[in-house]
Design a protein around this motif. Structure first.
Motif, PDB file in Angstrom:
ATOM      1  N   LEU A 228     -10.330  15.838  -3.730  1.00  0.00           N
ATOM      2  CA  LEU A 228      -8.965  16.280  -3.488  1.00  0.00           C
ATOM      3  C   LEU A 228      -8.009  15.320  -4.177  1.00  0.00           C
ATOM      4  N   LEU A 229      -7.158  15.871  -5.043  1.00  0.00           N
ATOM      5  CA  LEU A 229      -6.226  15.076  -5.846  1.00  0.00           C
ATOM      6  C   LEU A 229      -4.804  15.484  -5.510  1.00  0.00           C
ATOM      7  N   ARG A 230      -3.936  14.477  -5.308  1.00  0.00           N
ATOM      8  CA  ARG A 230      -2.517  14.768  -5.093  1.00  0.00           C
ATOM      9  C   ARG A 230      -1.909  15.212  -6.415  1.00  0.00           C
ATOM     10  N   TRP A 231      -1.210  16.374  -6.385  1.00  0.00           N
ATOM     11  CA  TRP A 231      -0.663  16.913  -7.617  1.00  0.00           C
ATOM     12  C   TRP A 231       0.621  17.677  -7.309  1.00  0.00           C
ATOM     13  N   GLY A 232       1.587  17.537  -8.192  1.00  0.00           N
ATOM     14  CA  GLY A 232       2.832  18.269  -8.034  1.00  0.00           C
ATOM     15  C   GLY A 232       3.895  17.440  -7.337  1.00  0.00           C
ATOM     16  N   GLY A 233       5.122  17.938  -7.434  1.00  0.00           N
ATOM     17  CA  GLY A 233       6.238  17.218  -6.851  1.00  0.00           C
ATOM     18  C   GLY A 233       6.265  17.240  -5.343  1.00  0.00           C
TER      19      GLY A 233
ATOM     20  N   PHE B 200      -5.077  19.229  -4.113  1.00  0.00           N
ATOM     21  CA  PHE B 200      -5.833  20.358  -4.655  1.00  0.00           C
ATOM     22  C   PHE B 200      -7.267  19.928  -4.877  1.00  0.00           C
ATOM     23  N   GLU B 201      -8.173  20.856  -4.602  1.00  0.00           N
ATOM     24  CA  GLU B 201      -9.590  20.624  -4.841  1.00  0.00           C
ATOM     25  C   GLU B 201      -9.858  20.707  -6.335  1.00  0.00           C
ATOM     26  N   ALA B 202     -10.558  19.709  -6.877  1.00  0.00           N
ATOM     27  CA  ALA B 202     -10.790  19.663  -8.320  1.00  0.00           C
ATOM     28  C   ALA B 202     -11.603  20.853  -8.797  1.00  0.00           C
ATOM     29  N   SER B 203     -12.549  21.303  -8.001  1.00  0.00           N
ATOM     30  CA  SER B 203     -13.393  22.425  -8.426  1.00  0.00           C
ATOM     31  C   SER B 203     -12.660  23.751  -8.376  1.00  0.00           C
ATOM     32  N   GLY B 204     -11.530  23.808  -7.620  1.00  0.00           N
ATOM     33  CA  GLY B 204     -10.818  25.068  -7.498  1.00  0.00           C
ATOM     34  C   GLY B 204      -9.580  25.162  -8.350  1.00  0.00           C
ATOM     35  N   MET B 205      -9.223  24.099  -9.033  1.00  0.00           N
ATOM     36  CA  MET B 205      -8.021  24.112  -9.863  1.00  0.00           C
ATOM     37  C   MET B 205      -8.278  24.961 -11.101  1.00  0.00           C
ATOM     38  N   GLY B 206      -7.443  25.972 -11.283  1.00  0.00           N
ATOM     39  CA  GLY B 206      -7.597  26.842 -12.442  1.00  0.00           C
ATOM     40  C   GLY B 206      -8.681  27.879 -12.276  1.00  0.00           C
TER      41      GLY B 206
ATOM     42  N   VAL C 155       0.855  -1.184   0.000  1.00  0.00           N
ATOM     43  CA  VAL C 155       0.000   0.000   0.000  1.00  0.00           C
ATOM     44  C   VAL C 155       0.890   1.231   0.000  1.00  0.00           C
ATOM     45  N   GLY C 156       0.647   2.112  -0.968  1.00  0.00           N
ATOM     46  CA  GLY C 156       1.423   3.341  -1.083  1.00  0.00           C
ATOM     47  C   GLY C 156       0.688   4.544  -0.523  1.00  0.00           C
ATOM     48  N   GLY C 157       0.997   5.708  -1.068  1.00  0.00           N
ATOM     49  CA  GLY C 157       0.418   6.952  -0.593  1.00  0.00           C
ATOM     50  C   GLY C 157      -0.989   7.188  -1.138  1.00  0.00           C
ATOM     51  N   LEU C 158      -1.692   8.110  -0.498  1.00  0.00           N
ATOM     52  CA  LEU C 158      -3.040   8.482  -0.919  1.00  0.00           C
ATOM     53  C   LEU C 158      -2.970   9.290  -2.217  1.00  0.00           C
ATOM     54  N   LEU C 159      -3.824   8.948  -3.174  1.00  0.00           N
ATOM     55  CA  LEU C 159      -3.874   9.651  -4.455  1.00  0.00           C
ATOM     56  C   LEU C 159      -5.096  10.546  -4.576  1.00  0.00           C
ATOM     57  N   PHE C 160      -6.225  10.122  -4.014  1.00  0.00           N
ATOM     58  CA  PHE C 160      -7.477  10.874  -4.162  1.00  0.00           C
ATOM     59  C   PHE C 160      -8.298  10.696  -2.894  1.00  0.00           C
ATOM     60  N   ALA C 161      -8.916  11.769  -2.454  1.00  0.00           N
ATOM     61  CA  ALA C 161      -9.809  11.748  -1.291  1.00  0.00           C
ATOM     62  C   ALA C 161     -11.088  12.472  -1.672  1.00  0.00           C
ATOM     63  N   GLY C 162     -12.198  11.766  -1.596  1.00  0.00           N
ATOM     64  CA  GLY C 162     -13.474  12.361  -1.993  1.00  0.00           C
ATOM     65  C   GLY C 162     -14.578  12.076  -0.992  1.00  0.00           C
ATOM     66  N   VAL C 163     -15.553  12.978  -0.952  1.00  0.00           N
ATOM     67  CA  VAL C 163     -16.749  12.831  -0.129  1.00  0.00           C
ATOM     68  C   VAL C 163     -17.940  13.250  -0.980  1.00  0.00           C
TER      69      VAL C 163
END
Length: 526
Positions: free
Chosen positions: A329-334, A339-345, A311-319
């Motif tokens: 919430l999606l893990r993004w970046g180095g 980041f919240e999907a609705s708030g990206m960009g 089992v590795g790290g968390l990639l996505f957390a949703g409710v």
């Protein structure tokens, strides 16, 4: 009655001498049956008399009644008397020595000892040597085992070469193995806890170390390294293991608690812990999640063809609530930020809360709870539990981080344009002066340091160095990214949400693993 002496002397009214002698003899004669009956009757009457006398007294009264009366003292005496009698018969606990059933001389005792099992725990120094005969002769030296198989574990901060040497591998063989392993992976990157199986061969001479015949260990999840001795010397045999890297997705309905519900759905403990930590940075776990909501967890997951899983790290957390996403919430970046999907960009403008909690004191004049007089309260207090994360309300540079007197552990952020914010009474500071922070980044944790009566956050807003009401200013947070990165973010989100919940239907085929067939002990060269 006794006969008067005078009558005896004069003989008046007295019996003849023969009759008197007969009477004396009759007086000392044994008692008859009638006499015994009369004696038994008298004894029985005496016993009944004493029983009646003793029965009139209450020897065992209730000591809770008539305290201080003669009857009570009589019962107390009975208690002490019976207690003393019981203590008088109390046995001691000293050891009782018993004589041996038969006397043993030293030779017999040693013979018995040589046939017991207990000396085995003391080094097996019991038993007798067999006397030399024509077929039994003492050996000059005991032969060694032809092969030794052992398993060692690499410890934290340990060296791969030192582990081999401690297991009995010669320094020359250990250095050669390290060089072979370095051609496949970095020996310093072998994870602590890795188990190394070692086989040592026959010693060439009594004063020489055993040669290394074989060595094998799991270098990575997808790689097993084996070293074997051939005619040309030690050779490395890497064995690739097929691995399925499809992420693991767990979905379920929140019941009494989200942790118990996720565990019941089969989510690993590490994944649930990461999921709750990420949600806690964006939502209030106490109020934002209710029974009936749907949790969505996606973690990095690997399954090897040999059956192991990782089992590795968390990639996505949703409710979700009523089929609508409440958080994505999606893990993004180095740096591994979520980041919240609705708030990206997009841009968000509004009043951002530095901590999840309720307002306990507003901006303005108030009576200080510790100093006891009325003065200006230059910020807003948020009541929150001890250790709750504190977030930056906007992108900024840390201008101060340290002890601030009555503010306790204090952090000041410079947002540019003359605006700044302050965060006081922290239990722990998570940033350093000069660092750049983004909106929503954790900068510390709620505490009660400085002049504080309990765990809370004192939040201040400065405009050109003057304190203003923090509730009167709304920050604009921009998450603008370039079109390519935004497209990659959305593609990654779509790929993860397309994964079906649960494990993949089958694991990698075992035929893809290049593993040599095991060699039987009977077939190995001696």
């Amino acid at each position: 009655m006794f006969t008067p002496r005078e009558a005896l002397e004069t003989g008046a009214g007295s019996a003849p001498l023969g009759l008197r002698l007969a009477g004396s003899a009759a007086a000392v004669a044994p008692p008859t049956a009638a006499g015994l009956d009369r004696l038994a009757g008298r004894l029985a009457a005496l016993r009944r008399d004493w029983e009646l006398r003793l029965a009139r007294y209450d020897w065992t009264p209730d000591l809770a009644e008539e305290i201080g009366s003669p009857r009570w003292f009589r019962g107390l005496g009975t208690l002490f008397g019976l207690s003393a009698l019981a203590l008088a018969f109390l046995p001691d606990f000293s050891a009782i020595s018993a004589a041996a059933t038969m006397p043993l001389d030293p030779a017999a005792r040693e013979e018995f000892r040589s046939q017991t099992i207990q000396p085995l725990a003391l080094g097996a120094d019991s038993g007798h040597r067999m006397g030399p005969t024509e077929r039994v002769r003492p050996l000059a030296s005991v032969p060694e085992r032809a092969m030794i198989q052992t398993t060692v574990t690499l410890g934290q901060g340990d060296s791969f070469e030192r582990v081999l040497q401690r297991a009995g591998v010669s320094s020359a063989d250990a250095a050669q193995v390290r060089g072979l392993v370095a051609g496949a992976i970095d020996p310093a990157g072998i994870a602590p806890g890795t188990r190394v199986e070692i086989t040592l061969g026959r010693r060439p001479a009594p004063d020489q170390p055993r040669p290394l015949d074989a060595l094998a260990f799991r270098a990575r999840f997808d790689l097993k390294l084996a070293v074997a001795r051939t005619e040309a010397g030690l050779a490395l045999r890497p064995q690739r293991i097929a691995v399925d890297a499809t992420p693991l997705r767990i979905r379920g309905t929140v019941g009494v608690g989200i942790y118990r519900s996720a565990r019941a759905a089969g989510a690993p403990v590490e994944a649930i812990q990461q999921y709750l930590q990420v949600l806690d940075q964006h939502l209030s776990l106490d109020t934002a999640i209710e029974p009936g909501d749907t949790f969505d967890i996606i973690v990095d997951f690997k399954r090897a063809a040999t059956g192991e899983s990782q089992v590795g790290g968390l990639l996505f957390a949703g409710v979700e609530r009523d089929g609508r996403a409440k958080a994505q919430l999606l893990r993004w970046g180095g740096d591994g930020q979520f980041f919240e999907a609705s708030g990206m960009g997009a841009q968000r403008t509004g009043l951002l809360m530095p901590v999840v909690g309720r307002i306990s004191s507003n901006f303005g004049a108030r009576r200080h709870p510790i100093l006891g007089y009325t003065r200006m309260h230059g910020g807003v207090d948020f009541a929150a539990p001890h250790g709750a994360p504190i977030y930056a309300v906007g992108d900024a540079v840390v201008s101060f981080a340290g002890w601030g007197g009555g503010h306790g552990n204090h952090v000041k952020l410079d947002h540019g344009g003359g605006f700044g914010t302050g965060y006081s009474h922290m239990s722990r500071i998570a940033v350093s002066p000069g660092a750049r922070v983004r909106a929503g980044q954790i900068i510390g944790y709620v505490g009660s340091t400085g002049l504080s009566t309990g765990p809370h956050l004192h939040y201040e807003l400065y405009k050109n160095g003057v304190k203003v009401n923090p509730l009167s200013v709304r920050f604009t947070v921009s998450n603008q990214v370039d079109a390519k990165e935004l497209a990659a973010f959305r593609a990654r989100m779509a790929a993860l949400k397309a994964i079906a919940p649960g494990l993949a239907p089958s694991r990698p085929a075992a035929a893809q693993i290049a593993v040599a067939a095991p060699v039987r002990e009977i077939d190995k060269p001696s």
